[in-house]
Each structure stands twice: as structure tokens, then as C-alpha cells.
Write an enzyme that holds these catalytic residues in place. Structure first.
Site, short mmCIF file in Angstrom:
data_model
loop_
_atom_site.label_atom_id
_atom_site.label_comp_id
_atom_site.label_asym_id
_atom_site.label_seq_id
_atom_site.Cartn_x
_atom_site.Cartn_y
_atom_site.Cartn_z
CD GLU A 1 -2.04 4.18 3.17
OE1 GLU A 1 -1.73 3.52 2.14
OE2 GLU A 1 -3.19 4.20 3.62
CG HIS B 1 -1.99 -0.99 1.22
ND1 HIS B 1 -3.10 -0.88 2.02
CD2 HIS B 1 -2.16 -2.12 0.48
CE1 HIS B 1 -3.90 -1.90 1.78
NE2 HIS B 1 -3.35 -2.66 0.87
CB CYS C 1 -2.07 1.70 6.24
SG CYS C 1 -1.69 0.89 4.66
CB CYS D 1 -6.66 -0.30 5.27
SG CYS D 1 -4.96 -0.91 5.12
#
Length: 159
Positions: free
Chosen positions: A61, A59, A92, A89
Site C-alpha cells: 500500500e 508494504h 498503511c 495494517c
């Protein structure tokens, strides 16, 4: 710092994160982008690479925080701010806590999987005793529009 100048800085860096998100979209990835800023400079950046790397943890992040830690030579990011186009999410949010991130600024809320203000509030009352300042909704319309366009195009193409 004057609140108006803080808002201007947030918008400035969110535009950089939106650029990262645009790069993800060009690669066929869900368009989420992130940058980590400390002392007025980008120290880490990332865009979703889940499909490209075939890695569910890739992801924006996670990649930006990892790059920031590498740049600083330290996993503690307490003086850094993460700018990300979509509310983080669960995975993260956990990474942000573990990195001791100083602040989070996100664009669009994620009513389906957001773990900061939407579906859960994982940054509040965390077991690490570390507080992350959170600002949401920065350039939210632009962040949302990029995501909506991406998913509309996917539906129309049958992907």
C-alpha cells in the site's frame, strides 16, 4: 454507477492487485499487492518488498500510494481508489488517511493485524475530517488462498 458495474470494476482492478501479490510471492515476500486507480487507469502499483529492501515500511500500500502521488505530482489522492489484496495494517491505514485517499477496496480481511475492520477501525472517526469509502471482501477467497499457500509452503520448507 450501477452497483453491478461497480462490483465488476472492483473485481477487474483486484485482479491487477493479485498480479502484484503474485510477484511478491515469487520474490519470497508476503504476497500482498496493491494498485491505485484514478480516472480508469492505474496511477500507482506496489507489492510487498520488506525483505528485498530491508525496510519495514515497504508494504504494498505504501509503495502504491507513493507511486500514485509521484504520477499525479500531488500527495492528495482524493479522486483515487486503492485496491489491495489484504486489509491494511495500522501503518498503511495511517498513510491512506494522510494521502486523503478517496476509496479503499480490499480483498481478504486480516484478523491478526487489520486496522480497517478487523482489529481496529482507524479510518472511522479520524482526526483529519476526511472520509474514505471502504469496500471489503472483493475476491477475498482468491486473496486468502494466495496468502495461505505462501505460508503453508514456508512452514513446509522450514523458512
Amino acid at each position: 454507477m450501477n452497483p453491478l458495474s461497480a462490483a465488476g470494476e472492483h473485481e477487474r482492478w483486484m485482479l491487477v492487485a493479485l498480479g502484484e501479490a503474485g510477484q511478491a510471492a515469487e520474490r519470497g515476500e508476503v504476497p500482498v499487492g496493491a494498485v491505485v486507480v484514478a480516472d480508469g487507469r492505474v496511477i500507482g502499483r506496489g507489492s510487498n518488498q520488506v525483505e528485498q529492501l530491508r525496510d519495514p515500511t515497504a508494504h504494498a500500500e505504501i509503495l502504491a500510494v507513493g507511486a500514485a502521488a509521484t504520477t499525479l505530482g500531488d500527495w492528495r489522492l482524493s479522486r483515487a481508489i486503492l485496491y489491495v489484496t489484504l486489509e491494511p495494517c495500522t501503518m498503511c491505514a495511517g498513510a491512506l488517511l494522510l494521502s486523503r485517499l478517496g476509496a479503499l477496496v480490499f480483498g481478504a480481511a486480516d484478523p491478526r493485524a487489520g486496522a480497517v475492520v478487523s482489529c481496529a477501525r482507524l479510518l472511522e472517526g479520524n482526526p483529519y475530517g476526511h472520509r474514505i469509502d471502504v469496500t471489503g471482501g472483493v475476491l477475498a477467497p482468491a486473496c486468502s488462498e494466495l496468502l495461505q499457500k505462501f505460508f503453508t509452503q514456508r512452514r513446509e520448507s522450514g523458512s
